[in-house]
Design a protein around this motif. Structure first.
Motif, PDB file in Angstrom:
ATOM      1  N   PRO A  81      36.376  11.882  94.535  1.00  0.00           N
ATOM      2  CA  PRO A  81      36.260  12.451  95.884  1.00  0.00           C
ATOM      3  C   PRO A  81      34.903  13.370  95.848  1.00  0.00           C
ATOM      4  O   PRO A  81      34.745  14.233  94.920  1.00  0.00           O
ATOM      5  CB  PRO A  81      37.455  12.972  96.620  1.00  0.00           C
ATOM      6  N   ASN A  82      34.412  13.686  96.976  1.00  0.00           N
ATOM      7  CA  ASN A  82      33.349  14.588  97.077  1.00  0.00           C
ATOM      8  C   ASN A  82      33.807  16.250  96.714  1.00  0.00           C
ATOM      9  O   ASN A  82      32.920  16.944  96.132  1.00  0.00           O
ATOM     10  CB  ASN A  82      32.933  14.592  98.376  1.00  0.00           C
ATOM     11  N   GLN A  83      35.139  16.312  97.141  1.00  0.00           N
ATOM     12  CA  GLN A  83      35.625  17.933  96.590  1.00  0.00           C
ATOM     13  C   GLN A  83      35.408  17.996  95.104  1.00  0.00           C
ATOM     14  O   GLN A  83      35.196  19.228  94.747  1.00  0.00           O
ATOM     15  CB  GLN A  83      36.792  18.014  97.281  1.00  0.00           C
ATOM     16  N   VAL A  84      36.025  17.033  94.427  1.00  0.00           N
ATOM     17  CA  VAL A  84      35.807  17.223  93.033  1.00  0.00           C
ATOM     18  C   VAL A  84      34.332  17.182  92.593  1.00  0.00           C
ATOM     19  O   VAL A  84      34.141  18.162  91.547  1.00  0.00           O
ATOM     20  CB  VAL A  84      36.446  15.881  92.430  1.00  0.00           C
ATOM     21  N   LEU A  85      33.357  16.215  93.158  1.00  0.00           N
ATOM     22  CA  LEU A  85      32.336  16.383  92.659  1.00  0.00           C
ATOM     23  C   LEU A  85      31.354  17.962  92.945  1.00  0.00           C
ATOM     24  O   LEU A  85      30.910  18.509  92.195  1.00  0.00           O
ATOM     25  CB  LEU A  85      31.220  15.511  93.281  1.00  0.00           C
ATOM     26  N   ALA A  86      32.048  18.455  94.307  1.00  0.00           N
ATOM     27  CA  ALA A  86      31.382  19.808  94.572  1.00  0.00           C
ATOM     28  C   ALA A  86      31.934  20.840  93.917  1.00  0.00           C
ATOM     29  O   ALA A  86      31.406  21.855  93.260  1.00  0.00           O
ATOM     30  CB  ALA A  86      31.769  19.937  96.046  1.00  0.00           C
ATOM     31  N   GLY A  87      33.222  20.890  93.255  1.00  0.00           N
ATOM     32  CA  GLY A  87      33.813  21.700  92.301  1.00  0.00           C
ATOM     33  C   GLY A  87      33.281  21.697  91.113  1.00  0.00           C
ATOM     34  O   GLY A  87      32.888  22.831  90.545  1.00  0.00           O
ATOM     35  N   LEU A  88      33.085  20.553  90.500  1.00  0.00           N
ATOM     36  CA  LEU A  88      32.354  20.477  89.337  1.00  0.00           C
ATOM     37  C   LEU A  88      30.972  21.058  89.349  1.00  0.00           C
ATOM     38  O   LEU A  88      30.508  21.671  88.314  1.00  0.00           O
ATOM     39  CB  LEU A  88      32.374  18.997  89.042  1.00  0.00           C
ATOM     40  N   ALA A  89      30.189  20.713  90.327  1.00  0.00           N
ATOM     41  CA  ALA A  89      28.780  21.208  90.551  1.00  0.00           C
ATOM     42  C   ALA A  89      28.795  22.670  90.534  1.00  0.00           C
ATOM     43  O   ALA A  89      27.708  23.350  90.123  1.00  0.00           O
ATOM     44  CB  ALA A  89      28.047  20.445  91.748  1.00  0.00           C
ATOM     45  N   LEU A  90      29.709  23.262  91.336  1.00  0.00           N
ATOM     46  CA  LEU A  90      29.992  24.593  91.530  1.00  0.00           C
ATOM     47  C   LEU A  90      30.131  25.351  90.139  1.00  0.00           C
ATOM     48  O   LEU A  90      29.417  26.329  89.927  1.00  0.00           O
ATOM     49  CB  LEU A  90      31.021  24.969  92.331  1.00  0.00           C
ATOM     50  N   PHE A  91      30.894  24.878  89.359  1.00  0.00           N
ATOM     51  CA  PHE A  91      31.345  25.494  87.931  1.00  0.00           C
ATOM     52  C   PHE A  91      29.998  25.305  87.063  1.00  0.00           C
ATOM     53  O   PHE A  91      29.901  26.067  86.473  1.00  0.00           O
ATOM     54  CB  PHE A  91      32.471  25.157  87.506  1.00  0.00           C
ATOM     55  N   LEU A  92      29.437  23.886  87.058  1.00  0.00           N
ATOM     56  CA  LEU A  92      28.256  23.837  86.265  1.00  0.00           C
ATOM     57  C   LEU A  92      26.964  24.911  86.583  1.00  0.00           C
ATOM     58  O   LEU A  92      26.407  25.304  85.678  1.00  0.00           O
ATOM     59  CB  LEU A  92      27.896  22.266  86.288  1.00  0.00           C
ATOM     60  N   SER A  93      27.083  25.047  87.881  1.00  0.00           N
ATOM     61  CA  SER A  93      25.917  25.967  88.480  1.00  0.00           C
ATOM     62  C   SER A  93      26.241  27.278  87.961  1.00  0.00           C
ATOM     63  O   SER A  93      25.247  28.113  87.577  1.00  0.00           O
ATOM     64  CB  SER A  93      25.995  25.823  89.933  1.00  0.00           C
ATOM     65  N   LEU A  94      27.616  27.807  88.001  1.00  0.00           N
ATOM     66  CA  LEU A  94      27.891  29.200  87.687  1.00  0.00           C
ATOM     67  C   LEU A  94      27.498  29.271  86.017  1.00  0.00           C
ATOM     68  O   LEU A  94      27.242  30.295  85.498  1.00  0.00           O
ATOM     69  CB  LEU A  94      29.373  29.396  88.078  1.00  0.00           C
ATOM     70  N   PHE A  95      27.733  28.157  85.377  1.00  0.00           N
ATOM     71  CA  PHE A  95      27.564  28.268  83.909  1.00  0.00           C
ATOM     72  C   PHE A  95      26.081  28.348  83.660  1.00  0.00           C
ATOM     73  O   PHE A  95      25.723  29.255  82.831  1.00  0.00           O
ATOM     74  CB  PHE A  95      28.082  26.807  83.091  1.00  0.00           C
ATOM     75  N   ILE A  96      25.469  27.860  84.378  1.00  0.00           N
ATOM     76  CA  ILE A  96      24.143  27.848  84.311  1.00  0.00           C
ATOM     77  C   ILE A  96      23.282  29.127  84.677  1.00  0.00           C
ATOM     78  O   ILE A  96      22.466  29.649  83.959  1.00  0.00           O
ATOM     79  CB  ILE A  96      23.299  26.565  84.892  1.00  0.00           C
ATOM     80  N   MET A  97      23.763  29.496  85.821  1.00  0.00           N
ATOM     81  CA  MET A  97      23.444  30.904  86.285  1.00  0.00           C
ATOM     82  C   MET A  97      24.109  32.003  85.766  1.00  0.00           C
ATOM     83  O   MET A  97      23.430  33.208  86.182  1.00  0.00           O
ATOM     84  CB  MET A  97      23.602  30.864  87.977  1.00  0.00           C
ATOM     85  N   ALA A  98      24.903  32.064  84.811  1.00  0.00           N
ATOM     86  CA  ALA A  98      25.680  33.131  84.279  1.00  0.00           C
ATOM     87  C   ALA A  98      24.589  34.001  83.786  1.00  0.00           C
ATOM     88  O   ALA A  98      24.726  35.557  83.924  1.00  0.00           O
ATOM     89  CB  ALA A  98      26.558  32.649  83.377  1.00  0.00           C
ATOM     90  N   PRO A  99      23.483  33.800  82.957  1.00  0.00           N
ATOM     91  CA  PRO A  99      22.701  35.057  82.220  1.00  0.00           C
ATOM     92  C   PRO A  99      21.619  35.620  83.404  1.00  0.00           C
ATOM     93  O   PRO A  99      21.443  36.551  83.360  1.00  0.00           O
ATOM     94  CB  PRO A  99      21.761  34.214  81.362  1.00  0.00           C
ATOM     95  N   VAL A 100      21.528  34.562  84.375  1.00  0.00           N
ATOM     96  CA  VAL A 100      20.682  35.307  85.568  1.00  0.00           C
ATOM     97  C   VAL A 100      21.523  36.277  86.413  1.00  0.00           C
ATOM     98  O   VAL A 100      21.086  37.391  86.742  1.00  0.00           O
ATOM     99  CB  VAL A 100      20.211  34.050  86.628  1.00  0.00           C
ATOM    100  N   LEU A 101      22.788  35.805  86.840  1.00  0.00           N
ATOM    101  CA  LEU A 101      23.620  36.829  87.470  1.00  0.00           C
ATOM    102  C   LEU A 101      23.929  37.970  86.763  1.00  0.00           C
ATOM    103  O   LEU A 101      23.916  39.183  87.177  1.00  0.00           O
ATOM    104  CB  LEU A 101      24.991  36.003  87.757  1.00  0.00           C
ATOM    105  N   SER A 102      24.010  37.992  85.282  1.00  0.00           N
ATOM    106  CA  SER A 102      24.153  39.241  84.544  1.00  0.00           C
ATOM    107  C   SER A 102      22.794  40.063  84.552  1.00  0.00           C
ATOM    108  O   SER A 102      23.030  41.351  84.835  1.00  0.00           O
ATOM    109  CB  SER A 102      24.525  38.399  83.007  1.00  0.00           C
ATOM    110  N   ALA A 103      22.019  39.411  84.631  1.00  0.00           N
ATOM    111  CA  ALA A 103      20.495  40.183  84.673  1.00  0.00           C
ATOM    112  C   ALA A 103      20.297  40.731  86.052  1.00  0.00           C
ATOM    113  O   ALA A 103      19.872  41.845  86.214  1.00  0.00           O
ATOM    114  CB  ALA A 103      19.253  39.223  84.447  1.00  0.00           C
TER     115      ALA A 103
END
Length: 185
Positions: A81-103
């Motif tokens: 379902p879309n909620q699962v896709l949105a959750g997966l996209a959210l956590f993948l985005s946070l993983f990608i953005m972790a260095p930027v958020l730290s900076a």
């Protein structure tokens, strides 16, 4: 009180002895650090803007579109379902953005919380890692398109582009890349 021990000393309001007296006031607790009410206001504002920031300044949209196109390419209508896709996209985005958020935290948030930077300095320094991320993941064509649509002169290099242009160009570039990835799948 206007008696002999009034506001100007023992002589009263018209006496001579109280005119050169000094008042020492210590303001304990007042520092350059932002107050709790200011932090609460900033936190609530960021919470209200978080969905727009997630959609426009991170890879969330790109990942979500790719996952949706992949689901359709497999011939699945609503699984997952879309909620699962949105959750997966959210956590993948946070993983990608972790260095930027730290900076961003190191350059802007922590110095502001410590009181070593003003609000405008902290915002400017905190936006720089996000600008670099967006510029690194944005095509030249999108930057040129949005600069010309905004009726602005083309800057000498990518770093001279105003802050609004990379956000819009990043979204367009992410959507273009997502559809290319979806087409390949």
């Amino acid at each position: 009180p206007t008696g002999p021990d009034g506001p100007r000393g023992p002589q009263g309001p018209s006496g001579d002895k109280g005119d050169d007296a000094t008042i020492n006031v210590e303001l304990d607790g007042l520092t350059d650090k932002p107050g709790n009410s200011v932090l609460l206001l900033i936190g609530l504002s960021m919470l209200a803007l978080l969905p727009a920031i997630m959609l426009s300044c991170t890879s969330f949209t790109k990942i979500f579109v790719v996952l949706g196109l992949t689901r359709n390419a497999l011939g699945l209508q609503q699984t997952p379902p879309n909620q699962v896709l949105a959750g997966l996209a959210l956590f993948l985005s946070l993983f990608i953005m972790a260095p930027v958020l730290s900076a961003i935290n190191d350059a802007g948030v922590q110095p502001y919380m410590d009181g070593t930077k003003t609000t405008s300095e902290a915002f400017k320094d905190g936006m720089e890692p996000l600008r670099e991320f967006m510029l690194d993941n944005t095509g030249d064509e999108e930057l040129m398109l949005l600069t010309s649509v905004a009726d602005r002169d083309l800057p000498a290099n990518r770093e001279d582009v105003s802050t609004v242009t990379p956000v819009s160009a990043f979204v367009l570039s992410g959507l273009k890349d997502a559809f290319i990835i979806g087409f390949i799948i």
